[in-house]
Design an enzyme around this catalytic site. Structure first.
Site, short mmCIF file in Angstrom:
data_model
loop_
_atom_site.label_atom_id
_atom_site.label_comp_id
_atom_site.label_asym_id
_atom_site.label_seq_id
_atom_site.Cartn_x
_atom_site.Cartn_y
_atom_site.Cartn_z
N ARG A 96 34.74 -22.57 1.91
CA ARG A 96 35.92 -23.13 2.50
C ARG A 96 37.02 -21.86 2.81
O ARG A 96 37.40 -21.55 4.13
CB ARG A 96 36.45 -24.06 1.90
CG ARG A 96 36.95 -25.03 2.85
CD ARG A 96 37.42 -26.31 2.07
NE ARG A 96 36.20 -27.02 1.48
CZ ARG A 96 35.86 -28.02 2.23
NH1 ARG A 96 36.44 -28.67 3.36
NH2 ARG A 96 34.83 -28.70 1.42
N THR A 97 37.73 -21.25 1.69
CA THR A 97 38.52 -20.27 1.82
C THR A 97 38.12 -19.05 2.41
O THR A 97 38.95 -18.31 3.41
CB THR A 97 39.07 -19.78 0.23
OG1 THR A 97 39.49 -21.04 -0.23
CG2 THR A 97 40.40 -18.92 0.51
N ARG B 138 38.89 -12.85 -4.01
CA ARG B 138 38.90 -13.95 -4.76
C ARG B 138 38.20 -13.44 -6.17
O ARG B 138 37.08 -12.76 -5.96
CB ARG B 138 38.03 -14.93 -4.06
CG ARG B 138 37.39 -15.98 -5.18
CD ARG B 138 38.14 -17.12 -5.76
NE ARG B 138 38.86 -17.87 -4.68
CZ ARG B 138 38.73 -19.32 -4.38
NH1 ARG B 138 37.66 -19.84 -4.77
NH2 ARG B 138 39.47 -19.91 -3.36
N HIS C 265 46.79 -18.72 -6.26
CA HIS C 265 46.18 -19.08 -4.91
C HIS C 265 47.26 -19.41 -3.89
O HIS C 265 47.64 -20.32 -3.18
CB HIS C 265 45.45 -20.42 -5.02
CG HIS C 265 44.25 -20.46 -4.02
ND1 HIS C 265 44.00 -19.42 -2.92
CD2 HIS C 265 43.36 -21.21 -3.50
CE1 HIS C 265 43.06 -19.82 -2.27
NE2 HIS C 265 42.55 -20.88 -2.70
N LYS D 45 25.70 -4.19 -10.74
CA LYS D 45 25.17 -3.00 -11.63
C LYS D 45 26.05 -2.51 -12.36
O LYS D 45 26.29 -1.49 -13.00
CB LYS D 45 24.81 -1.98 -10.50
CG LYS D 45 23.57 -2.11 -9.52
CD LYS D 45 23.44 -1.12 -8.72
CE LYS D 45 22.53 -1.64 -7.44
NZ LYS D 45 22.83 -1.30 -6.04
#
Ligand SMILES: [Zn+2]
Lengths: 163, 313
Positions: free
Chosen positions: B53-54, B103, B131, B82
């Protein structure tokens, strides 16, 4: 320090327990039991050949029981002294040259300490493999991670980075 | 905005918030006017945690400004797997793009990443941390529905782990609001957040275990999800979860103008029967993510340009 036994030229009893140093730093009035943490916070473990004497739980008028740390051949920087305030807020620092105390001052709490404490929050970005130096804001009654904002009030000594 | 990066809602003044919300309203009213505004610009999407969504909302916002996105893709398929550090990843991708969205599952990730780069960085969630872009779209929705001053808001559900809740609570202290936090005891606001809120002068904050006592006085009820996995056993969860669910019977005690919000996705916190009522603002809230993120990107990208000598305003 008229309110206390002076271990340099006073009470012979204490003198025997913690010997005089020629040049270096005496960290006095450390709360009883914190001496080893003082060494940890200064990164002194004896591996560099430093001569260190410690007195633990020495009687003191001011603190009832205090620790004393004497480091031969090393004068602490102001940064190091500031960081000490986190675990030894009442400490006095005596700089000694040729057996004489030439400077004496109290520790002051810094606004920020960097690279000294590690964050206890396992979800904090500083606890992984990132090339980042830990940074804590110093609050009135604790420290706060500048990254994850976790506040630590007790057991600050247990956060001292050991490496 | 004065800021190069948006890391936490704490850095936002009332003026900053109003600048973003006003710009979002302008854009919302006339999207065609900004359709080519950032043509040729690229936004880097670094999502170390899934969030369809974001991510889609940022992608839409950037494309609606005429720009484009480059996407790191899933963590499984990237060099992170890695063992590359976040510090290295952002320094590399910074060279490709005009701004970054991050994020990350670790708290403080955005703060750290911002110390390594010069392009604007938008924090789209750092673990249980912050957020702020969600907060801005929440504020936009609140302003549209109830106004931001003289506001009584109830924030309910998992207040302990809910980063959207913490971000919103900080931002609301800029306005004349009284905040009521409603949760089971085990999911109360973290003491650190309470500490911060009390650092704000005049912040009016109260904590409750029951919605009943405050519901009639609320202008806005912001509901969040109580996650099953937070509880040691299913029975404990069921006991608690049921008490914090909203249906039309619950809302009988509420003001007719009550606005109900939820940062979606929901599970069963809000009964579907509420969707059709005038109370429901959660889909509108989700849609507001696009104009608000357009406004933010526009302000940040225009600022960055301005520093290079070009003028936009
Ligand atoms: Zn931390």
């Amino acid at each position: 320090m008229s309110d206390d036994h002076d271990h340099h030229d006073g009470n012979a009893d204490h003198e025997l327990r913690v010997s005089k140093i020629q040049d270096g730093t005496v960290i006095d009035h450390v709360h009883g039991g914190q001496a080893l943490n003082v060494l940890a916070i200064l990164g002194i473990d004896g591996s560099e050949g430093e001569e260190v004497s410690i007195g633990m739980n020495v009687p003191s008028d001011r603190l009832a029981r205090k620790d004393i740390v004497k480091v031969e051949g090393r004068e602490l920087s102001q940064d190091e002294v500031d960081v000490l305030s986190l675990i030894a807020p009442d400490a006095t620092i005596n700089i000694v040259r040729e057996y004489e105390v030439i400077e004496k001052h109290r520790v002051e709490r810094p606004d920020v300490v960097e690279g000294v404490l590690s964050c206890p929050n396992r979800g904090c970005i500083t606890t992984g493999d990132e090339p980042v130096t830990s940074r804590f804001e110093v609050l009135e009654d604790g420290v706060r991670c500048a990254y994850c904002e976790t506040i630590v009030r007790d057991e600050i000594a247990s956060l001292i980075e050991t490496n | 905005m004065r800021h190069d990066h948006l890391i936490t809602s704490k850095q936002l003044s009332r003026g900053d918030i109003e600048t973003v919300l006003d710009r979002a309203a302008e854009i919302d009213a006339d999207r065609a006017a900004v359709a080519d505004r950032h043509a040729g610009k690229l936004l880097g999407l670094l999502f170390f945690e899934p969030s369809t969504r974001t991510k889609m909302s940022f992608e839409t916002a950037m494309k609606r400004l005429g720009g484009d996105v480059v996407d790191m893709g899933s963590v499984e398929s990237s060099s992170v797997k890695k063992g590359e550090t976040l510090a290295d990843t952002v320094r590399v991708i910074e060279g490709y793009t005009d701004a970054l969205v991050l994020r990350h599952p670790k708290q403080g990730a955005a703060t750290m990443a911002s110390e390594f780069i010069d392009v604007p960085l938008l924090n789209a969630g750092d673990g249980a941390g912050h957020h702020p872009t969600q907060t801005l779209l929440d504020l936009y929705t609140i302003r549209e529905n109830a106004g931001l001053d003289d506001l009584t808001i109830g924030i309910m559900g998992d207040l302990k782990y809910g980063r959207t809740v913490h971000s919103l609570a900080y931002a609301l202290t800029n306005f004349d609001t009284s905040q009521h936090f409603i949760s089971p005891e085990s999911l109360q606001l973290p003491r650190e957040v309470v500490y911060d809120l009390h650092q704000q002068q005049d912040a009016q904050i109260r904590e409750h275990e029951s919605l009943e006592e405050v519901l009639p006085s609320l202008d806005v009820l912001y509901v969040t999800r109580i996650q099953r996995e937070r509880f040691p056993d299913e029975q404990e969860y069921q006991k608690v979860a049921g008490e914090y669910q909203i249906d039309s019977e619950t809302l009988e005690a509420a003001d007719d103008d009550l606005t109900v919000m939820h940062p979606l996705p929901r599970v069963d916190e809000i009964a579907p029967e509420i969707d059709e009522t005038d109370h429901a603002a959660y889909f509108e809230q989700a849609h507001n993510g696009v104009p608000v993120r357009m406004a933010l990107l526009d302000l940040l990208l225009s600022d960055a340009e301005g520093q290079g000598g070009e003028t936009d305003e």
